[in-house]
Design a protein around this motif. Sequence first.
Motif, PDB file in Angstrom:
ATOM      1  N   SER A   1       0.736  -1.232   0.034  1.00  0.00           N
ATOM      2  CA  SER A   1       0.100   0.006  -0.143  1.00  0.00           C
ATOM      3  C   SER A   1       0.781   1.240   0.060  1.00  0.00           C
ATOM      4  O   SER A   1       0.635   2.171  -0.645  1.00  0.00           O
ATOM      5  N   ASN A   2       2.049   1.438   0.695  1.00  0.00           N
ATOM      6  CA  ASN A   2       2.687   2.270   0.792  1.00  0.00           C
ATOM      7  C   ASN A   2       3.529   2.755  -0.506  1.00  0.00           C
ATOM      8  O   ASN A   2       3.518   3.751  -1.056  1.00  0.00           O
ATOM      9  N   THR A   3       4.046   1.501  -1.196  1.00  0.00           N
ATOM     10  CA  THR A   3       4.594   1.686  -2.455  1.00  0.00           C
ATOM     11  C   THR A   3       4.068   2.165  -3.543  1.00  0.00           C
ATOM     12  O   THR A   3       4.151   2.937  -4.288  1.00  0.00           O
ATOM     13  N   LEU A   4       2.468   1.865  -3.671  1.00  0.00           N
ATOM     14  CA  LEU A   4       1.496   2.115  -4.684  1.00  0.00           C
ATOM     15  C   LEU A   4       0.722   3.338  -4.319  1.00  0.00           C
ATOM     16  O   LEU A   4       0.042   3.850  -5.064  1.00  0.00           O
ATOM     17  N   THR A   5       0.950   3.880  -2.816  1.00  0.00           N
ATOM     18  CA  THR A   5      -0.118   4.845  -2.513  1.00  0.00           C
ATOM     19  C   THR A   5      -1.356   4.796  -2.716  1.00  0.00           C
ATOM     20  O   THR A   5      -1.999   5.849  -3.536  1.00  0.00           O
ATOM     21  N   LEU A   6      -1.816   3.713  -2.066  1.00  0.00           N
ATOM     22  CA  LEU A   6      -3.295   3.267  -2.548  1.00  0.00           C
ATOM     23  C   LEU A   6      -4.326   4.386  -1.827  1.00  0.00           C
ATOM     24  O   LEU A   6      -4.251   4.858  -0.740  1.00  0.00           O
ATOM     25  N   ALA A   7      -5.390   4.328  -2.463  1.00  0.00           N
ATOM     26  CA  ALA A   7      -6.570   5.137  -1.857  1.00  0.00           C
ATOM     27  C   ALA A   7      -7.654   4.155  -1.591  1.00  0.00           C
ATOM     28  O   ALA A   7      -8.299   3.440  -2.586  1.00  0.00           O
ATOM     29  N   VAL A   8      -7.775   3.594  -0.537  1.00  0.00           N
ATOM     30  CA  VAL A   8      -8.635   2.221  -0.179  1.00  0.00           C
ATOM     31  C   VAL A   8     -10.296   2.788  -0.482  1.00  0.00           C
ATOM     32  O   VAL A   8     -10.598   3.799   0.100  1.00  0.00           O
ATOM     33  N   GLU A   9     -10.671   1.559  -0.887  1.00  0.00           N
ATOM     34  CA  GLU A   9     -12.157   1.873  -1.206  1.00  0.00           C
ATOM     35  C   GLU A   9     -12.599   2.916  -2.132  1.00  0.00           C
ATOM     36  O   GLU A   9     -13.641   3.642  -1.991  1.00  0.00           O
TER      37      GLU A   9
END
Length: 408
Positions: A154-162
């Motif tokens: 998640s940190n590597t991809l800088t995810l925006a969850v949901e």
Amino acid sequence: MNLPFFIARRYLFSKRKKNFINIISILSMVGVAFSTAALIIVLSVFNGLEDLLRSLNNSFDPEIKIEAAVGKSFKTSDEFLSKIKKVEGVKLVTEVIEDYAYVHYRDANQIVTLKGVSDNFVEQERIPLESITQGKLRLKKGKVNYAIVGQGVSNTLTLAVEDPMFAMQIYYIKDVKASVTDPSRMYSKMNIVPGGVFSIIQYIDENYVLVPLDFAKDLLNYGNKRTSLEIKILEGENINAVQRRLQELLGDSFNVLNQEQQHKDLYRLLKMEKLFTFLSLTLLLGIGSINIFFSLMMLAIDKKKDISILAAMGADQRLIRNIFLAEGALIAFAGALVGLVLGGLFCWLQLSFGIISMGMETSITQGYPIKISWIDFVATLGVVSVITFLISSRPAVLASRFVSPQQL
């Protein structure tokens, strides 16, 4: 009282005079004490690290894992799964498809371990709710598939969850013939929304993406093949007994692994490191005990007159030899007992107050993990016994030679 120990105690703790030999003996005790304490502390740290790794791995790993003995996948069927579910002690059987995949999200990319799991994975309770840092622990909501992503990914991809506006694009490289030139036929691609982020242990957080089994099956084109089956047993059942029943049912074509066997290389490496550390500190303990050798050698020369008097009173060579062996044992074991107390006290303080920290803000535990094992204390005393006998033998033999045949 045993005569050799009585005389040895008088030589060691006599208050009449303190000469250079007494000073060497005290230094020998101090050296043995510190070496023994260091041995106990380091072994306890290794025990603590192993215990910590087990607890972290066991929180994510299945209680029992079934995989193919040869190859990375095997075929399944409803009948095959039904046989496994009927084995005594089995509560849940989770189907798994696991392989490497390439993930693209906005402008970021990463190679991940894609793990497709059947719907009952959440019921295995292997990802605690407190480990979910963002989103929710779910793989599906209606017809919408969700991915549960490790914190590192998640940190590597800088995810925006949901966030349905931005889905994770997952690519899988197909095993195609060399004659294929169309790039679109060399890989498969599917999109999925990140629904939750978990944090358990670093190497898992940085690699794993969990998705529904149907999603992985379509993306990876596995059909009825699975890479493993993960078993949760009934509460109160013996894992080894259930493992044995499953192995008997499946035969040699499958490996049925408990939690330790799933990471056997890691635990074997940790045990080897502990063994080599034990041997290194044992060598240090031996070097620290050399002072006992010189102390006994000088004592044997210093006490020639006393030896002659004892011989005149009827002491034989065996008694004289035992006196000096007892002298070496008193020095070594006095130091060893002090070292065991110091080592045990330090371990207790570390367990209770964490006086030495890991030195990293992101570490799983603030203080160095410690686990005290009575086996380490017994092993250390055994090493001290062997070293003491070897160190004391030569001075004891030399002292016994001071008894002349005429006196006997």
